[in-house]
Design a protein around this motif. Sequence first.
Motif, PDB file in Angstrom:
ATOM      1  N   ASP A  32       0.936  -1.276   0.090  1.00 53.66           N
ATOM      2  CA  ASP A  32      -0.032   0.084   0.023  1.00 53.66           C
ATOM      3  C   ASP A  32       0.863   1.167   0.040  1.00 53.66           C
ATOM      4  OD1 ASP A  32      -1.866   1.872   0.294  1.00 53.66           O
ATOM      5  OD2 ASP A  32      -2.632   1.323   2.254  1.00 53.66           O
TER       6      ASP A  32
ATOM      7  N   THR B  49       1.183   3.654  -3.053  1.00 52.56           N
ATOM      8  CA  THR B  49       0.832   5.220  -2.914  1.00 52.56           C
ATOM      9  C   THR B  49       1.846   6.169  -3.476  1.00 52.56           C
ATOM     10  OG1 THR B  49      -0.734   4.514  -1.145  1.00 52.56           O
ATOM     11  CG2 THR B  49       0.081   6.842  -1.400  1.00 52.56           C
TER      12      THR B  49
ATOM     13  N   THR C  57     -11.802   2.999  -4.773  1.00 50.99           N
ATOM     14  CA  THR C  57     -10.558   3.669  -4.850  1.00 50.99           C
ATOM     15  C   THR C  57      -9.576   3.023  -4.289  1.00 50.99           C
ATOM     16  OG1 THR C  57     -10.726   4.564  -2.252  1.00 50.99           O
ATOM     17  CG2 THR C  57     -11.808   5.864  -4.026  1.00 50.99           C
TER      18      THR C  57
ATOM     19  N   LYS D  45      -7.427   3.168  -2.062  1.00 51.28           N
ATOM     20  CA  LYS D  45      -7.744   3.236  -0.448  1.00 51.28           C
ATOM     21  C   LYS D  45      -8.842   2.061   0.071  1.00 51.28           C
ATOM     22  CE  LYS D  45      -8.121   6.154   3.482  1.00 51.28           C
ATOM     23  NZ  LYS D  45      -8.370   7.796   4.084  1.00 51.28           N
ATOM     24  N   GLN D  46      -9.785   2.359  -0.507  1.00 51.81           N
ATOM     25  CA  GLN D  46     -10.863   1.158  -0.421  1.00 51.81           C
ATOM     26  C   GLN D  46     -10.373  -0.214  -0.662  1.00 51.81           C
ATOM     27  OE1 GLN D  46     -13.833   3.214  -2.826  1.00 51.81           O
ATOM     28  NE2 GLN D  46     -15.007   3.741  -1.194  1.00 51.81           N
TER      29      GLN D  46
ATOM     30  N   SER E  74      -7.753  -1.480   1.963  1.00 49.18           N
ATOM     31  CA  SER E  74      -8.719  -1.588   3.088  1.00 49.18           C
ATOM     32  C   SER E  74      -9.293  -2.932   3.231  1.00 49.18           C
ATOM     33  CB  SER E  74      -9.857  -0.630   3.365  1.00 49.18           C
ATOM     34  OG  SER E  74      -9.150   0.682   3.927  1.00 49.18           O
TER      35      SER E  74
END
Length: 73
Positions: A11, A15, A62, A64-65, A68
């Motif tokens: 992650d 990013t 996204t 991020k989702q 997660s």
Amino acid sequence: MLPNEIIDELDSRFTIIMNEINILGKEYPKREIALKIIRALPEKWDVFTVMFQNTNDLTQITAKQLFSEFKSI
């Protein structure tokens, strides 16, 4: 995903790379970003990624989702 890398490290690395690409003026659609993340995962994630692709709209999720979701496994 690198050998022995955990999802948090992927992650963070992803990013950083995407932020650098955005600074250069290139932007990717959500679906393409999601597919790049999914393709980066090792084979042991195959069952989950296939299930995830069949039950979610990749044009709406996204990064991020998506991370997660992976972290919750």
